[in-house]
Design a protein around this motif. Structure first.
Motif, short mmCIF file in Angstrom:
data_model
loop_
_atom_site.label_atom_id
_atom_site.label_comp_id
_atom_site.label_asym_id
_atom_site.label_seq_id
_atom_site.Cartn_x
_atom_site.Cartn_y
_atom_site.Cartn_z
N ASN A 30 -95.33 -43.70 21.50
CA ASN A 30 -94.80 -42.67 22.39
C ASN A 30 -95.74 -41.48 22.58
OD1 ASN A 30 -91.75 -43.15 23.24
ND2 ASN A 30 -91.99 -43.98 21.18
N ARG A 105 -86.55 -44.35 20.49
CA ARG A 105 -87.60 -44.24 21.51
C ARG A 105 -88.36 -45.55 21.74
NH1 ARG A 105 -91.46 -39.40 20.29
NH2 ARG A 105 -91.52 -40.42 18.26
N THR A 123 -90.97 -47.56 26.04
CA THR A 123 -91.03 -46.33 25.26
C THR A 123 -90.84 -45.17 26.23
OG1 THR A 123 -93.40 -45.77 25.46
CG2 THR A 123 -92.80 -47.47 23.84
#
Length: 340
Positions: A30, A105, A123
């Motif tokens: 991420n 996430r 993501t």
């Protein structure tokens, strides 16, 4: 891991070691692209060669190849579509904020699109499209998927909590080191086989990012899905498909080396035309490209050239069925690799 030891492909899978996706690995997946231009490369590196399993059904795949797509249209003109279809919000791979997924996430999910069934690991910063995978929980007809239309392993919304992801330990270690490298250093040895299989927007520079990545067990030319840029490896040298493949490969090399200053040469177009006279779906747009050259021109720009892109889009569409056919040969190579 029990799922590896019990797999009919244990002989080859046990040559690798895996670790379940954790908070730290999720952080790498991420990273913000604007702060870390290398972020997408790290993500693709970590997820290619990963194992994804549904702990309820037992279905498990090894991910052989991925290509990644950004969330920001300014950074990636091929970003995953969002919005509405007939008033209904389109399903995406963007992770939820309400805890629908097992991992924070990170959202592995199946997306049904007009052109196929897509397995995407989403993501907050990108969507990673699985372009090649193999079922490793059992041997069955259609266990190998090549080309991005993934029907051998599907994840519904109700199954998100059952999905577990295991990354290759060696890839995890290298991914951490990649954070300290520039994109130029990461991609210095990459070629056209690292380009995504796309059919449009050839006038945009970020179409030519080298962001396909193979897993460690399948990191060789014979195991990689074909694209408009590499289909020439599977084409008869004198075929129409080969003529089209020639100009896409030449275009890829030009942009990789010269970026915004890349050009098409009249010589390359003429060579391609000689091979594709028998196929009107290729020969007509090829002739239209030829006509983009003025009488005194021997080169035309690629980036920013919308009239050229229009014709390249037509040729890329015509190549789609040829690429799908060629990918069957890749599936055969993968079958030989895993089954011996």
């Amino acid at each position: 891991m029990d799922l590896i030891r019990q797999s009919p492909f244990a002989r080859i899978l046990e040559t690798r070691s895996f670790k379940e996706l954790n908070k730290k690995a999720s952080t790498y997946l991420n990273l913000d692209w604007s702060r870390y231009p290398q972020a997408g490369y790290i993500t693709a590196h970590l997820l290619s060669g990963s194992v994804i399993t549904n702990i309820q059904s037992g279905q498990t795949i090894l991910v052989n190849e991925v290509e990644f797509y950004g969330r920001d249209a300014m950074l990636d003109c091929h970003k995953e579509p969002t919005g509405e279809q007939k008033g209904v919000p389109e399903k995406t791979s963007i992770p939820s904020t309400t805890g629908e997924e097992y991992y924070k996430r990170v959202r592995p999910v199946t997306l049904r699109r007009r052109d196929g069934v897509r397995l995407v690991i989403g993501t907050n910063t990108c969507g990673v499209l699985v372009t090649s995978c193999i079922r490793v929980d059992r041997i069955l007809e259609g266990s190998i998927s090549v080309g991005g239309d993934t029907r051998n392993f599907e994840i519904s919304e109700s199954e998100l909590k059952n999905i577990r992801v295991f990354v290759d330990n060696e890839r995890l270690g290298k991914g951490k080191k990649m954070k300290k490298k520039t994109v130029k250093k990461i991609t210095k040895d990459f070629g056209a086989d690292r380009l995504r299989q796309v059919r449009s927007k050839f006038h945009r520079l970020n179409t030519f990012r080298l962001i396909r990545c193979s897993g460690p067990l399948t990191d060789a030319p014979q195991f990689r899905p074909f694209s408009v840029f590499t289909i020439g490896r599977n084409s008869d040298r004198d075929s129409a498909s080969s003529g089209a493949a020639h100009i896409f490969y030449k275009m890829a090399l030009a942009v990789i080396h010269y970026q915004e200053k890349a050009t098409f040469t009249l010589e390359d177009i003429r060579f391609g035309q000689q091979l594709c006279q028998s196929a009107k779906d290729i020969s007509i747009p090829m002739q239209n490209i030829h006509e983009l050259f003025a009488e005194v021109d021997t080169k035309i720009p690629i980036i920013g050239n919308k009239p050229l892109n229009k014709q390249l889009h037509a040729i890329a569409e015509a190549q789609s069925t040829r690429i799908a056919k060629a990918n069957k040969n890749v599936a055969t190579e993968l079958k030989d690799l895993f089954l011996g």
